[in-house]
Design an enzyme around this catalytic site. Structure first.
Site, mmCIF file in Angstrom:
data_model
loop_
_atom_site.group_PDB
_atom_site.id
_atom_site.type_symbol
_atom_site.label_atom_id
_atom_site.label_comp_id
_atom_site.label_asym_id
_atom_site.label_seq_id
_atom_site.Cartn_x
_atom_site.Cartn_y
_atom_site.Cartn_z
ATOM 1 N N ASN A 1 -11.613 61.347 33.730
ATOM 2 C CA ASN A 1 -11.232 61.710 32.370
ATOM 3 C C ASN A 1 -10.169 62.811 32.390
ATOM 4 O OD1 ASN A 1 -13.434 61.131 29.648
ATOM 5 N ND2 ASN A 1 -13.478 59.935 31.511
ATOM 6 N N HIS B 1 -13.900 47.530 18.118
ATOM 7 C CA HIS B 1 -12.575 48.133 17.915
ATOM 8 C C HIS B 1 -11.535 47.625 18.892
ATOM 9 C CE1 HIS B 1 -14.266 50.739 14.933
ATOM 10 N NE2 HIS B 1 -15.260 51.010 15.763
ATOM 11 N N ASP C 1 -18.108 49.882 25.450
ATOM 12 C CA ASP C 1 -17.930 50.827 24.354
ATOM 13 C C ASP C 1 -17.052 50.211 23.260
ATOM 14 O OD1 ASP C 1 -18.151 53.668 23.440
ATOM 15 O OD2 ASP C 1 -15.971 53.588 23.604
ATOM 16 N N GLU D 1 -21.125 47.673 22.193
ATOM 17 C CA GLU D 1 -21.470 48.587 21.092
ATOM 18 C C GLU D 1 -20.771 48.091 19.832
ATOM 19 O OE1 GLU D 1 -20.745 53.165 19.630
ATOM 20 O OE2 GLU D 1 -19.236 52.036 20.712
ATOM 21 N N ASP E 1 -25.140 59.275 20.161
ATOM 22 C CA ASP E 1 -24.236 59.432 19.022
ATOM 23 C C ASP E 1 -24.960 59.801 17.731
ATOM 24 O OD1 ASP E 1 -21.912 58.828 20.469
ATOM 25 O OD2 ASP E 1 -22.194 56.672 20.192
HETATM 26 C C1 NOJ Z 1 -18.902 55.141 21.040
HETATM 27 C C2 NOJ Z 1 -19.547 56.035 22.008
HETATM 28 O O1 NOJ Z 1 -20.896 55.793 22.093
HETATM 29 C C3 NOJ Z 1 -19.188 57.415 21.570
HETATM 30 O O2 NOJ Z 1 -19.978 58.363 22.188
HETATM 31 C C4 NOJ Z 1 -17.738 57.562 21.878
HETATM 32 O O3 NOJ Z 1 -17.266 58.835 21.529
HETATM 33 C C5 NOJ Z 1 -16.940 56.524 21.109
HETATM 34 N N1 NOJ Z 1 -17.496 55.229 21.220
HETATM 35 C C6 NOJ Z 1 -15.509 56.471 21.583
HETATM 36 O O4 NOJ Z 1 -15.469 56.069 22.915
HETATM 37 CA CA CA Z 2 -10.679 64.921 35.486
#
Ligand code: NOJ
Ligand code: CA
Length: 831
Positions: free
Chosen positions: A218, A372, A368, A396, A468
């Site tokens: 990251n 989107h 994830d 997700e 989340d």
């Molecule tokens: C959903 C994830 O669960 C959340 O934690 C994250 O910030 C967003 N997607 C963006 O990746």
């Molecule tokens: Ca790093």
């Protein structure tokens, strides 16, 4: 020599006695010499042993005290059935000597912690030593397309356990670590080594799969500047390089060493590893590293957000309307640089990254923000994973309930992509019932609706807490309700996820417990909490009673406070009863079950107040003798007789092209290889056990097929359905210009002559769409179609009730799909 020594000792004793008498104030008592005795010790004091393997040796020592010179008889106690020791369960030790003991664990010993005791005796003397033996699942040698029997534990890697302090503040991203754990947006030290070191804790809870934070490298700099507090991607969702491991989780060189080591340790203990993979975006486009993405290191990024001459990213506004499919897929999620999956380089980068994880033996992926990324592209992404090896994918797709405006799109997506989904509708229903004292009908209605709409409801990935949303205990600090929610979660259809720390009752209620206050640092690893023990019990039941993994769901008794749910797979039945009321007992009369007519003890042994019930014969729908269910009681009754015939409970994936490996799971297949049929074609099994058969999808025409197994002795199973795709999938953008105008509820759909385009059907479920029209009358959609195939396609206008209100005239359009990469095709509507 011996004779010489005796007077010496006597002299010393005499002096001590004299001194002792003096200190005592002149008394004349003679204290006898300390009596010889022994103490037993065992090292190491804890062991993690996988089923079918033998432990490292435990050294058991009889330590001599005060010259003890006798012999100690040692008995080993507390071993569960199926665990054998060597030496035998009794042995003798001479004073001062030791004995190595190993334990061999059989194939079906429950995954749990067992307190083992070495009890030593010698005449009237005794001493004992304890060892905690944790039994985990058998080592994994191959990945699987069946996840239904797993219990997943979700870990926010940074917040779990610091197993390697040397990676806490690495030089390339210095300053993003907070040793005081007060800035909730910085790294706090948890890492992959930490997960590895806690494998026994996980195995002892019955956990068979871990879902870890995105482990990819990251961004290295804060997204905020002074005087604001620094902020770092401790959560893992802000990738800068999807082909390397984050230095805070692994090592300073971003190598795979810690990752591989953790995966190997997990597999050794029958624990599958699920990687959270985020293909929608790179990292914030307005701060930090401004969206830039590296390709396996290098000095310069291969993709920058600004400038972006090749179009690696979408450059659209932030999503504001979460009911608009165009915005969802092509706009920007918060401020996260939105990858253009239709760009050939990005498509390849994302798929290569996924493949790299598969080559590092990752078993499954949590995708994830699938809602989107480009939906049609997601199909090809899933297809790449399924083509490479058995795996399981769940996306997700956040939504509040089955009334969500895109609920239809969610189950269409799951059913046609082969990627399962996190079960958000059920999660919110459960949270409402258990944290807000909602009515159990809310849960029951959600299960009924989803079971009708999802092709494989047992593959939905269920949860009550995640990283989340506020933890259940932050919404309502009620341990009973948490326990009740956990048992239902673990008994309900779908693959359950336990959020790390729920078993330790972690919660921090600052700001309502919202992110980041739900991402608490794990403070204790107590294996005796009620939650830890009940998770283990229910996880073991998932291994021993196939009704949980493969069964149907049937509500047997319900009111606002009480839910009695039955799961059934052929003769295997689990019946669970929950009364969530704080005060009210309920008389349960008229309860019927598929359990046969005998008595059933509470499977949880009264852990949550459960008790025995009696079932009488009612010809299959059997009455349960009425009983009173006290407030805050959970009982589980179950039966899993031996299977009379082969019974298939699962096929995974649900679809794929010829040649991919599929997994059939269930029971009673026999240990000797039998036969299988794929439609009318013989199926060639590549592996065969009593519970699992793998095979390569035969070279048949695309379409839907019934799959059936027959044991070596000729007993035939039920059938399950598998859809054969025309070929491996390539994402293609289909555009039609000058389409007819649409009224409210109408949309243009794409259909075509391959199964991937709905095999010329024009139902809303079979055809691809609704297409998107940011600039009507031009409509477009991304669809994954068979590589290299010549295809024919047409567009149709379909109303919300499914009525086809316009079709194109003339012959279908033709297109040859590229054999690799991505494609585009644009045509005019034919009037
Ligand atoms: C959903 C994830 O669960 C959340 O934690 C994250 O910030 C967003 N997607 C963006 O990746
Ligand atoms: Ca790093």
């Amino acid at each position: 020599m011996r004779v010489d020594r005796v007077p010496g000792i006597s002299r010393l004793t005499a002096v001590l006695l004299f001194l002792s008498a003096g200190c005592g104030g002149g008394g004349s008592t003679i204290t006898p010499p300390p009596a010889p005795s022994f103490s037993l010790s065992a090292s190491p004091s804890s062991l993690l042993v996988a089923q079918t393997t033998t432990s490292i040796p435990v050294t058991v020592t009889a330590n001599s005290i005060n010259g003890f010179a006798g012999t100690v008889n040692v008995t080993i106690g507390g071993l569960p059935n199926g665990v054998n020791s060597s030496s035998n369960s009794t042995f003798t030790l001479a004073a001062g000597s030791n004995q190595m003991v190993t334990f061999t664990v059989g194939p079906s010993v429950g995954h749990a912690n067992y307190p083992v005791t070495f009890s030593g005796s010698s005449g009237s003397l005794s001493s004992s030593a304890a060892v905690s033996l944790t039994v985990s699942g058998a080592p994994l040698t191959a990945a699987t397309g069946n996840f239904k029997q797993q219990v997943i534990y979700q870990i926010v890697t940074d917040r779990f356990f610091d197993g390697d302090p040397t990676n806490n503040d690495p030089p390339q991203s210095q300053g993003l670590f907070d040793a005081t754990k007060t800035n909730w947006q910085l790294y706090w030290g948890g890492d992959l080594a930490g997960i590895q070191q806690k494998m026994a804790y996980l195995a002892g809870m019955g956990i068979t799969a871990i879902w870890i934070s995105p482990p990819v490298d990251n961004i290295d700099v804060s997204t905020t500047t002074a005087p604001n507090q620094p902020s770092a991607p401790f959560h893992g969702y802000w990738a800068r390089d999807m082909k390397r491991i984050e230095e805070h989780f692994g090592d300073v060189n971003n190598t795979w060493a810690a990752f591989d080591s953790m995966v190997a340790a997990a597999h050794q203990n029958g624990i599958r590893v699920i990687v959270d993979f985020a293909p929608n975006h790179s990292n914030p486009d307005d701060a930090g590293e401004f969206g830039a993405l590296f390709d396996n290191g290098g000095a310069t990024p291969f993709a920058t957000f600004n400038p972006d001459p090749i179009g690696f990213f979408h450059h659209n506004p932030t999503i504001t309307n979460f009911d608009d499919p165009y915005q969802l897929q092509y706009y920007t999620l918060v401020d996260l640089a939105d990858l253009n999956q239709d760009n050939a380089s990005i498509d390849k980068y994302l798929k290569d990254s996924l493949l790299q994880f598969q080559s590092h033996r990752v078993d499954a992926f949590r995708i994830d923000a699938v809602k989107h990324a480009t939906w049609g592209w997601d199909y090809s992404f899933a297809n790449v994973a399924f083509s490479t090896g058995p795996t399981f994918l769940f996306g997700e797709w956040a939504q509040g309930s089955t009334s969500d405006s895109l609920y239809f799109d969610s189950h269409k997506f799951a059913n046609h992509s082969g990627m399962s989904l996190l079960d958000f509708p059920l999660a919110f229903a459960m949270r409402d019932v258990f944290a807000n004292n909602g009515d159990f009908h809310e849960i029951d209605n959600t299960i009924t609706a989803e079971n009708a709409d999802f092709a494989s409801p047992n593959d939905l990935v269920t949860f009550v807490d995640n990283h989340d949303i506020p933890r259940l205990l932050s919404v309502s600090n009620n341990l009973n309700r948490l326990h009740e929610a956990l048992v239902l979660l673990l008994a309900c259809r779908g693959i359950p996820v336990v959020l790390y720390g729920d078993e330790q009752y972690l919660h921090n209620d600052t700001n309502g417990g919202n992110d980041p206050y739900n991402r608490i640092f794990m403070s204790a690893f107590d294996t005796q909490t009620t939650a830890y023990r009940l998770i283990d019990q229910m996880a073991q039941l998932r291994q021993t009673n196939p009704a949980l993994a493969y069964g149907t769901s049937r509500q047997r008794w319900i009111n606002s406070d009480v839910y009695i749910l039955e799961r059934q797979f052929f003769g295997d039945v689990v019946l669970i009863a929950i009364n969530k009321s704080e005060t009210a007992p309920y008389n349960i009369t008229g309860l019927l079950t598929s359990l046969t007519a005998v008595s059933y003890p509470d499977y949880l042994n009264g852990l949550l107040g459960g008790f025995q019930i009696t079932v009488t014969n009612g010809g299959g729908n059997n009455p349960v003798t009425p009983f009173s269910l006290p407030p805050h009681t959970v009982a589980v009754w179950q039966s899993a007789p031996a299977a009379a015939a082969p019974q298939i409970g699962s096929i995974g994936p649900l679809l794929g092209q010829c040649g991919i490996t599929a997994t059939i799971a269930g029971q009673g297949f026999g240990t000797v290889m039998g036969k299988g049929m794929f439609g009318s074609t013989s199926l060639v099994a590549s592996s065969w056990s009593d519970t699992t058969v793998t095979f390569s999808v035969p070279g048949v025409m695309s379409g839907s097929y019934n799959v059936q197994l027959t044991t070596n002795s000729g007993a035939a199973s039920n059938t399950v359905s598998f859809t054969v795709l025309t070929g491996p999938l390539i994402p293609v953008t289909f555009t039609v210009t000058n389409a007819p105008a649409t009224a409210t509820g109408e949309a243009i759909f794409l259909t075509g002559n391959v199964v991937e385009l709905g095999a010329n059907n024009t139902t809303r479920d079979a055809a691809v769409g609704p297409m998107l029209a940011p600039n009507p009358p031009t409509w477009f959609i991304d669809a994954s179609v068979p590589a290299g195939a010549p295809i024919q396609f047409l567009f149709a206008r379909i109303a919300s009730d499914g009525t086809v209100t316009a079709t194109e005239n003339g012959l279908p359009h033709t297109y040859t799909v590229p054999s690799s990469g991505v494609g585009t095709v644009q045509v005019n509507w034919q009037y």
